[in-house]
Design a protein around this motif. Structure first.
Motif, PDB file in Angstrom:
ATOM      1  N   LEU A  30       1.782   1.719  -3.578  1.00 26.01           N
ATOM      2  CA  LEU A  30       0.625   2.079  -4.415  1.00 26.01           C
ATOM      3  C   LEU A  30       0.183   3.515  -4.144  1.00 26.01           C
ATOM      4  O   LEU A  30      -0.123   4.274  -5.079  1.00 26.01           O
ATOM      5  N   THR A  87       0.829  -1.222   0.000  1.00 19.31           N
ATOM      6  CA  THR A  87       0.000   0.000   0.000  1.00 19.31           C
ATOM      7  C   THR A  87       0.855   1.261   0.000  1.00 19.31           C
ATOM      8  O   THR A  87       0.493   2.243  -0.643  1.00 19.31           O
ATOM      9  N   ILE A  93      -1.644  -0.231 -11.827  1.00 20.09           N
ATOM     10  CA  ILE A  93      -2.300   0.432 -12.964  1.00 20.09           C
ATOM     11  C   ILE A  93      -3.559   1.155 -12.476  1.00 20.09           C
ATOM     12  O   ILE A  93      -3.866   2.265 -12.909  1.00 20.09           O
ATOM     13  N   THR A  94      -4.266   0.536 -11.545  1.00 22.12           N
ATOM     14  CA  THR A  94      -5.464   1.163 -10.974  1.00 22.12           C
ATOM     15  C   THR A  94      -5.115   2.493 -10.302  1.00 22.12           C
ATOM     16  O   THR A  94      -5.908   3.437 -10.302  1.00 22.12           O
ATOM     17  N   LYS A  95      -3.925   2.578  -9.738  1.00 18.67           N
ATOM     18  CA  LYS A  95      -3.483   3.796  -9.062  1.00 18.67           C
ATOM     19  C   LYS A  95      -2.829   4.793 -10.021  1.00 18.67           C
ATOM     20  O   LYS A  95      -2.441   5.877  -9.609  1.00 18.67           O
ATOM     21  N   GLU A 141      -0.108   7.020  -6.741  1.00 25.60           N
ATOM     22  CA  GLU A 141      -1.264   7.912  -6.849  1.00 25.60           C
ATOM     23  C   GLU A 141      -0.884   9.355  -6.495  1.00 25.60           C
ATOM     24  O   GLU A 141      -1.270  10.301  -7.183  1.00 25.60           O
TER      25      GLU A 141
END
Lengths: 265, 265
Positions: A177, A174, A218-220, A181
């Motif tokens: 990640l 986390t 990738i989501t972040k 972001e």
């Protein structure tokens, strides 16, 4: 997603041997296969050869560029080796990497200042590896500021927040990640990149962890990856995540990959 | 991650037949298998039987609860059918679902008011399916407020932002994912849940899309899923994503799943 093909790295035994034997054919085959499978850059790394790194890195760049038009990602912590490789590279390479480690930073900056190179900005300083998102963002701030002062545009910067093994701290996933972001949000137009296989170090089923972590990154907002383009499962995960993240108009890339039977999962 | 086992749904041909034949053994076997593979709730749905839904839903609840201790997720758009099922359910069920569709909302609210049921709050209103994150959050705000007024604590609410097919709009993935993140942020302590297979409707390799989308949703904070617990690849993706998201102290759950050979990927 910018794909950097990671296979030509002398820390792999086969590559080390190919370099020592000056075996062009093996290196060129790997360059061609990676380019054919989606690599935008071919990483070249000769870091294990103390004293001969610069010479071998030049040879790798020349050898790769005889075979493919894809530019190289020149991968070394040694500014001297990078400079040597740049002297023979055609086109616009990626440099992997500059960091906030003072000696490395100060020696590399004049070499890249004012260039149009793509620059990997590694979140690492002399205090050692960052553990939290805060520490990563703090290094990124300094590094991005210095790169801007040296006429590197944000669009050419790829911040690598530096993945650390989950087995040593169950928050390392986390923290990484969140730093992706935050960097993307704080510097609009900047890019992020990473080689993420360290996340799974010390745990079983490493490919499952690496592939899942890629989708999460990738989501972040991760938009660059140093990966094995021949790993069909990983590439399927990347293409699918990008499509689901709204980066694939009409799902065209997804449908093309499906028709070309590039998916495995 | 709260897992709702989705298999006992009369829209599946085998289940429809089992219900019509009052075949207890088939239903009970599916309940047992789902419970054994991690289901926290067993979804029961008899929605295809117009006029007989209430009767069949009661039969499903009774049949399932004879076989397992796992509570049911009572799945119907019809408050009358839900009330019938509740009359025979032992323990604390999940109700799937209340929405902002006026008729459904006003009829169901008195049935659940003041209860300790887990409530799925579906982001759907009389204006039809929401397309954007804004529209979803706006429905969620109204629904959460009404549920709070009726003594349902936030910790018992599971907001379902409603997945729509990517094939009809390539932004439907991100709009959904962003709504998960926003709902979790706006109502600290609330939960989110979804059945996400609609995302891949009309596209090839649906399992690849569903599995990847699940990992992305977990990255955004999804903490409940209506899935097939017998799908080992999906369950591997969920466990791995949760571990990487820092929700698995010492990676204990991940390592246990590995040792029990529950991974497939």
């Amino acid at each position: 997603m910018l794909i950097v093909g990671e296979l030509i790295n002398a820390s792999r035994q086969k590559i080390r041997a190919a370099i020592e034997n000056q075996d062009k054919a093996s290196i060129q085959q790997l360059a061609e296969e990676q380019a054919a499978n989606g690599a935008d850059y071919i990483d070249v790394n000769a870091g294990v050869f103390v004293g001969k790194e610069a010479e071998y890195l030049k040879w790798l760049v020349t050898t790769v560029q005889e075979a493919v038009d894809t530019p190289c990602c020149i991968d070394s912590p040694d500014p001297g080796a990078i400079e040597a490789a740049l002297s023979v590279h055609r086109g616009t390479p990626m440099i992997n990497s500059i960091s906030m480690e003072k000696e490395r930073h100060d020696a590399l900056m004049p070499i890249i200042a004012g260039s149009d190179y793509k620059i990997v900005a590694l979140c690492m300083g002399d205090a050692g590896m960052p553990e939290t998102a805060d520490a990563r963002v703090s290094i990124a701030e300094e590094l991005v500021s210095n790169l801007e002062k040296n006429q590197i545009p944000l669009d050419n910067m790829y911040v690598d927040p530096l993945v650390q093994p989950l087995s040593t701290n169950d928050n390392y996933g986390t923290e990484f990640l969140n730093s992706i972001e935050r960097v993307k949000k704080q510097f609009p137009g900047i890019h992020t990149v990473c080689g993420l296989s360290n996340i799974s170090y010390g745990l079983p089923e490493r490919m499952l962890l690496n592939q899942t972590f890629m989708v999460m990154a990738i989501t972040k907002g991760l938009d660059g990856a140093i990966v094995n383009p021949l790993d069909k499962k990983m590439m399927a995960a990347i293409i699918t995540a990008e499509t689901l993240a709204g980066k694939d108009e009409w799902c065209a890339e997804y449908l093309q990959a499906y028709r070309q039977k590039r998916f495995e999962f």
